[in-house]
Design a protein around this motif. Structure first.
Motif, PDB file in Angstrom:
ATOM      1  N   ALA A 170      -0.386  -3.105  -3.664  1.00 45.84           N
ATOM      2  CA  ALA A 170      -0.912  -1.871  -3.843  1.00 45.84           C
ATOM      3  C   ALA A 170      -2.553  -2.810  -3.702  1.00 45.84           C
ATOM      4  O   ALA A 170      -2.710  -3.938  -4.310  1.00 45.84           O
ATOM      5  CB  ALA A 170      -1.250  -1.071  -5.283  1.00 45.84           C
ATOM      6  N   SER A 171      -3.385  -2.030  -2.601  1.00 46.18           N
ATOM      7  CA  SER A 171      -4.331  -2.577  -2.014  1.00 46.18           C
ATOM      8  C   SER A 171      -5.432  -2.824  -2.539  1.00 46.18           C
ATOM      9  O   SER A 171      -6.752  -3.825  -2.379  1.00 46.18           O
ATOM     10  CB  SER A 171      -5.160  -1.434  -1.608  1.00 46.18           C
ATOM     11  OG  SER A 171      -5.586  -0.666  -1.119  1.00 46.18           O
ATOM     12  N   GLY A 198       0.920  -1.219   0.118  1.00 42.46           N
ATOM     13  CA  GLY A 198      -0.105  -0.151  -0.258  1.00 42.46           C
ATOM     14  C   GLY A 198       0.621   0.841   0.043  1.00 42.46           C
ATOM     15  O   GLY A 198       2.351   1.070  -0.044  1.00 42.46           O
ATOM     16  N   THR A 199       0.197   2.340  -0.181  1.00 43.87           N
ATOM     17  CA  THR A 199       1.220   3.870  -0.065  1.00 43.87           C
ATOM     18  C   THR A 199       1.629   4.252   1.180  1.00 43.87           C
ATOM     19  O   THR A 199       2.907   4.524   1.123  1.00 43.87           O
ATOM     20  CB  THR A 199       0.121   4.704   0.109  1.00 43.87           C
ATOM     21  OG1 THR A 199      -1.009   4.842  -1.336  1.00 43.87           O
ATOM     22  CG2 THR A 199       0.365   5.631  -0.167  1.00 43.87           C
ATOM     23  N   ALA A 221      -1.670   4.979   4.717  1.00 39.35           N
ATOM     24  CA  ALA A 221      -1.144   6.434   4.774  1.00 39.35           C
ATOM     25  C   ALA A 221      -2.307   6.731   3.532  1.00 39.35           C
ATOM     26  O   ALA A 221      -2.228   5.829   2.870  1.00 39.35           O
ATOM     27  CB  ALA A 221      -0.031   6.241   4.726  1.00 39.35           C
ATOM     28  N   GLY A 255      -3.008  -0.167   2.342  1.00 33.81           N
ATOM     29  CA  GLY A 255      -3.817   0.616   0.910  1.00 33.81           C
ATOM     30  C   GLY A 255      -4.692   0.594   1.329  1.00 33.81           C
ATOM     31  O   GLY A 255      -5.094   0.225   1.652  1.00 33.81           O
ATOM     32  N   THR A 256      -4.444   1.658   1.298  1.00 30.24           N
ATOM     33  CA  THR A 256      -5.886   2.454   2.276  1.00 30.24           C
ATOM     34  C   THR A 256      -7.501   2.126   1.097  1.00 30.24           C
ATOM     35  O   THR A 256      -8.563   2.410   1.819  1.00 30.24           O
ATOM     36  CB  THR A 256      -6.254   3.757   1.941  1.00 30.24           C
ATOM     37  OG1 THR A 256      -5.689   4.298   1.291  1.00 30.24           O
ATOM     38  CG2 THR A 256      -5.035   4.198   3.524  1.00 30.24           C
ATOM     39  N   ASP A 257      -6.927   1.778  -0.504  1.00 28.97           N
ATOM     40  CA  ASP A 257      -8.187   1.651  -1.313  1.00 28.97           C
ATOM     41  C   ASP A 257      -9.557   0.369  -1.043  1.00 28.97           C
ATOM     42  O   ASP A 257     -10.238   0.760  -1.203  1.00 28.97           O
ATOM     43  CB  ASP A 257      -7.601   1.454  -3.298  1.00 28.97           C
ATOM     44  CG  ASP A 257      -6.421   2.927  -3.027  1.00 28.97           C
ATOM     45  OD1 ASP A 257      -6.781   3.370  -2.705  1.00 28.97           O
ATOM     46  OD2 ASP A 257      -6.124   2.520  -4.755  1.00 28.97           O
TER      47      ASP A 257
HETATM   48  N1  ASP Z   1      -2.757   2.458  -3.992  1.00 32.70           N
HETATM   49  C1  ASP Z   1      -2.883   2.952  -2.710  1.00 32.70           C
HETATM   50  C2  ASP Z   1      -3.442   1.393  -2.341  1.00 32.70           C
HETATM   51  O1  ASP Z   1      -4.556   1.152  -1.695  1.00 32.70           O
HETATM   52  C3  ASP Z   1      -3.055   3.382  -2.047  1.00 32.70           C
HETATM   53  C4  ASP Z   1      -2.837   3.595  -0.494  1.00 32.70           C
HETATM   54  O2  ASP Z   1      -2.975   2.962   0.100  1.00 32.70           O
HETATM   55  O3  ASP Z   1      -4.051   5.153  -0.026  1.00 32.70           O
HETATM   56  O4  ASP Z   1      -2.525   0.385  -1.987  1.00 32.70           O
END
Ligand code: ASP
Length: 347
Positions: free
Chosen positions: A55-56, A13-14, A115, A88-90
């Motif tokens: 990545a999520s 993730g981010t 994050a 990741g937040t997605d």
């Molecule tokens: N695209 C990233 C993910 O979900 C976004 C994040 O981590 O904020 O891996």
């Protein structure tokens, strides 16, 4: 006094991004993430492990099953007091809820974080979120209430219940909200302030469905669920196509993200009725906030008409979370009555 023993499991993730050719890509391990947080070792004894580096959008139920299995194994060994998962937040609103379902009745602190700003940006939020997550996992108040709280998500100095939290903004630090209930706690200075406990009446039903299920076996079963967004402009061609196909295109269940209090256009009802006779079809609310109606409208495509045709109401459960619940239930070989029983907890 010895410090709480906290496992930090990283999925990418981010929060874990490193420079790529033109943008950023996942690259930081759990050890690198935790090493970058000043003062973390003062809060807890950390064990950091990287489970995935993606990545999520590339996370799935199998990875969440792996995380749940590791947490259960740690708990059985008795060498871990709390858990933090970074990702990741997605997709955090889906994966944290799946973990909450898989750990229903677990009764120990499990905190998921990520994050919004990657480590290459000015003032990235990842280190503070990891520190907050570890503080929450080590907090006596969270330990005491863990059974009621279930899995929590923290970003932006706020704690949310996994069943309630949604991503409501693409880039801001305050991207996460719990529209139906508000957050369950705050992180302030070096402590955790709980402000409420989520209502999770569904947890006994999911715990009994999962009792005796082997998580490794669940990984081998696939039961894809389609999320069908219902709109003014879509004539419903995909639902028609699935209804007409012999194998339902491989789908094991369908979630309709319906309009308003749980409605679809009358033009879709023939296919919806055919599908509901063949596999679990759930109606959830695309509004994503507020329970569905049950006994107000009776026109074709209304909540009463859908119920008459065997479509199960997801109540107040968000459509994205509904897909996870249905896929997990189908992998457990839950029958229609069992699925209806699970959904009753979200009415
Ligand atoms: N695209 C990233 C993910 O979900 C976004 C994040 O981590 O904020 O891996």
């Amino acid at each position: 006094m010895s410090k709480p023993r906290i496992a930090v499991y990283a999925l990418g993730g981010t929060i874990a991004m490193v420079p790529g050719a033109t943008g950023v890509v996942p690259g930081l391990s759990a050890a690198q993430l935790t090493a970058a947080v000043p003062g973390l070792g003062d809060v807890a004894q950390i064990r950091a492990e990287t489970i995935a580096m993606v990545a999520s959008p590339n996370l799935d139920l199998d990875i969440v099953l792996e995380v749940a299995a590791r947490i259960r194994a740690d708990a059985a060994r008795g060498d871990t007091d709390g858990w933090v998962v970074t990702q990741g937040t997605d997709t955090i609103e889906e994966t944290a809820f799946l973990l909450d379902l898989l750990l229903a009745g677990f009764g120990r602190p499990v905190i998921v974080t990520g994050a919004m700003r990657n480590p290459m940006m000015v003032a990235p939020d990842g280190p503070a979120n990891i520190l907050n997550a570890v503080r929450a996992a080590a907090s006596p108040a969270v330990v005491r209430e863990a059974e009621a709280l279930g899995v929590l998500v923290t970003l932006n100095d706020t704690l949310h219940a996994a069943a309630e939290v949604v991503k409501a903004n693409t880039h801001r630090l305050d991207a996460f909200t719990s529209p139906q209930t508000g957050p369950v706690g705050l992180l302030i200075e070096d402590s955790v302030m709980l402000t409420g406990a989520p209502n999770r009446p569904w947890r006994d039903a999911i715990a009994s469905l999962l009792a005796g299920q082997d998580l490794a076996t669940l990984k081998t079963r696939k039961a894809p669920v389609l999320l069908a967004g219902i709109t003014v402009t879509d004539p419903g061609l995909l639902l028609d196509h699935i209804a007409a196909s012999d194998d339902r295109l491989g789908y094991g269940g369908i979630v309709l993200a319906g309009m308003g209090g749980g409605h679809v256009p009358a033009r879709m009802m023939a296919s919806v009725a055919t599908l509901a006779a063949a596999l679990p079809v759930l109606i959830a609310g695309r509004v994503g906030n507020g329970p569905l109606l049950t006994r107000t409208y009776e026109y074709a495509g209304s909540e009463m008409d859908l119920a008459r045709h065997g479509v199960l109401s997801a109540g107040r459960l968000h459509p994205l979370k509904c897909c996870g619940l249905l896929e997990l239930a189908l992998r457990c070989r839950a029958d229609r009555a069992t699925i209806a029983g699970l959904l009753a907890g979200f009415a």
